[in-house]
Write a protein that holds these residues in place. Structure first.
Motif, short mmCIF file in Angstrom:
data_model
loop_
_atom_site.label_atom_id
_atom_site.label_comp_id
_atom_site.label_asym_id
_atom_site.label_seq_id
_atom_site.Cartn_x
_atom_site.Cartn_y
_atom_site.Cartn_z
N TRP A 13 56.11 24.24 22.73
CA TRP A 13 55.56 23.85 21.44
C TRP A 13 56.69 23.39 20.53
CZ3 TRP A 13 50.58 25.65 19.12
CH2 TRP A 13 49.64 25.93 20.10
N PRO A 14 56.44 22.39 19.68
CA PRO A 14 57.46 21.98 18.70
C PRO A 14 57.76 23.11 17.72
CG PRO A 14 55.63 20.42 18.75
CD PRO A 14 55.25 21.57 19.61
N VAL A 15 58.92 23.07 17.13
CA VAL A 15 59.34 24.14 16.22
C VAL A 15 58.42 24.21 15.00
CG1 VAL A 15 61.22 24.91 14.72
CG2 VAL A 15 61.73 23.98 16.97
N TRP A 16 57.97 23.08 14.49
CA TRP A 16 57.12 23.10 13.29
C TRP A 16 55.72 23.61 13.58
CZ3 TRP A 16 52.75 20.08 13.21
CH2 TRP A 16 52.66 19.08 14.19
N LEU A 17 55.34 23.76 14.87
CA LEU A 17 54.03 24.29 15.23
C LEU A 17 54.10 25.76 15.64
CD1 LEU A 17 51.92 21.75 17.30
CD2 LEU A 17 51.27 23.00 15.27
N ARG A 18 55.20 26.43 15.38
CA ARG A 18 55.34 27.84 15.74
C ARG A 18 54.63 28.71 14.71
NH1 ARG A 18 59.85 28.03 19.39
NH2 ARG A 18 59.45 26.20 20.65
N ARG A 19 54.43 29.95 15.07
CA ARG A 19 53.67 30.87 14.24
C ARG A 19 54.33 31.15 12.89
NH1 ARG A 19 52.63 36.76 16.38
NH2 ARG A 19 51.97 35.55 18.17
N GLY A 20 55.62 31.39 12.87
CA GLY A 20 56.31 31.81 11.64
C GLY A 20 56.16 30.84 10.48
N PRO A 21 56.56 29.58 10.64
CA PRO A 21 56.47 28.66 9.50
C PRO A 21 55.02 28.39 9.06
CG PRO A 21 57.93 27.77 11.20
CD PRO A 21 57.29 28.99 11.76
N LEU A 22 54.11 28.29 10.02
CA LEU A 22 52.73 28.00 9.64
C LEU A 22 52.04 29.20 9.00
CD1 LEU A 22 51.50 25.71 12.55
CD2 LEU A 22 52.12 25.09 10.22
N THR A 57 42.83 31.24 4.57
CA THR A 57 42.49 32.38 5.43
C THR A 57 42.15 31.91 6.84
OG1 THR A 57 41.66 33.57 3.49
CG2 THR A 57 40.98 34.38 5.66
N ALA A 58 41.35 30.87 6.95
CA ALA A 58 41.01 30.33 8.28
C ALA A 58 42.26 29.81 8.99
CB ALA A 58 39.98 29.22 8.14
N MET A 59 43.13 29.16 8.24
CA MET A 59 44.38 28.67 8.83
C MET A 59 45.24 29.83 9.32
SD MET A 59 47.23 26.31 6.99
CE MET A 59 48.80 25.99 7.75
N PHE A 60 45.32 30.90 8.54
CA PHE A 60 46.11 32.05 8.95
C PHE A 60 45.55 32.69 10.22
CE2 PHE A 60 47.55 36.41 8.94
CZ PHE A 60 48.88 36.28 8.56
N ILE A 61 44.23 32.79 10.32
CA ILE A 61 43.62 33.38 11.50
C ILE A 61 43.90 32.53 12.74
CG2 ILE A 61 41.40 33.87 12.59
CD1 ILE A 61 40.41 34.73 9.79
N ILE A 62 43.80 31.22 12.60
CA ILE A 62 44.05 30.32 13.73
C ILE A 62 45.53 30.33 14.12
CG2 ILE A 62 44.05 27.89 14.44
CD1 ILE A 62 41.48 27.62 12.70
N VAL A 63 46.40 30.25 13.12
CA VAL A 63 47.84 30.16 13.38
C VAL A 63 48.38 31.46 13.97
CG1 VAL A 63 50.05 30.03 12.15
CG2 VAL A 63 48.30 28.34 11.73
N SER A 64 47.75 32.58 13.67
CA SER A 64 48.25 33.85 14.20
C SER A 64 48.09 33.94 15.72
CB SER A 64 47.53 35.03 13.54
OG SER A 64 46.17 35.04 13.89
N LYS A 65 47.36 33.01 16.31
CA LYS A 65 47.22 32.97 17.77
C LYS A 65 48.28 32.08 18.43
CE LYS A 65 43.26 35.10 17.33
NZ LYS A 65 43.44 36.12 16.35
N PHE A 66 49.06 31.35 17.65
CA PHE A 66 50.08 30.45 18.17
C PHE A 66 51.26 31.26 18.74
CE2 PHE A 66 49.24 26.38 15.48
CZ PHE A 66 47.95 26.34 15.96
N PRO A 67 52.05 30.65 19.64
CA PRO A 67 53.22 31.36 20.16
C PRO A 67 54.33 31.45 19.11
CG PRO A 67 53.15 29.14 21.03
CD PRO A 67 51.88 29.34 20.27
N GLU A 68 55.20 32.43 19.31
CA GLU A 68 56.32 32.62 18.37
C GLU A 68 57.39 31.59 18.58
OE1 GLU A 68 57.55 35.78 16.61
OE2 GLU A 68 55.76 36.95 16.86
#
Length: 68
Positions: A13-22, A57-68
């Motif tokens: 995954w690209p760095v900007w699509l990682r869990r932390g920044p999003l 809130t919806a974005m946070f729920i979705i993004v929390s499933k992304f890899p670190e």
């Protein structure tokens, strides 16, 4: 075991699509919606505050499933 097998597998995954920044962006959007809800000078900001917090809130729920 060799050094190659003991390393953690890196994500493609690209760095900007990682869990932390999003997650930080989603939290900021929730905070902006909260501030929009409790301000007293613009009715249009108050009107859109719930939608903004719901989106964050919806974005946070979705993004929390992304890899670190």
């Amino acid at each position: 075991m060799s050094a190659a097998t003991t390393r953690k597998k890196r994500s493609n995954w690209p760095v900007w699509l990682r869990r932390g920044p999003l997650e930080n962006i989603a939290t900021a959007i929730i905070g902006i919606g909260f501030l929009m809800l409790f301000q007293s000078f613009a009715l249009s900001l108050y009107t859109w505050s719930f939608v903004t917090m719901l989106f964050g809130t919806a974005m946070f729920i979705i993004v929390s499933k992304f890899p670190e």
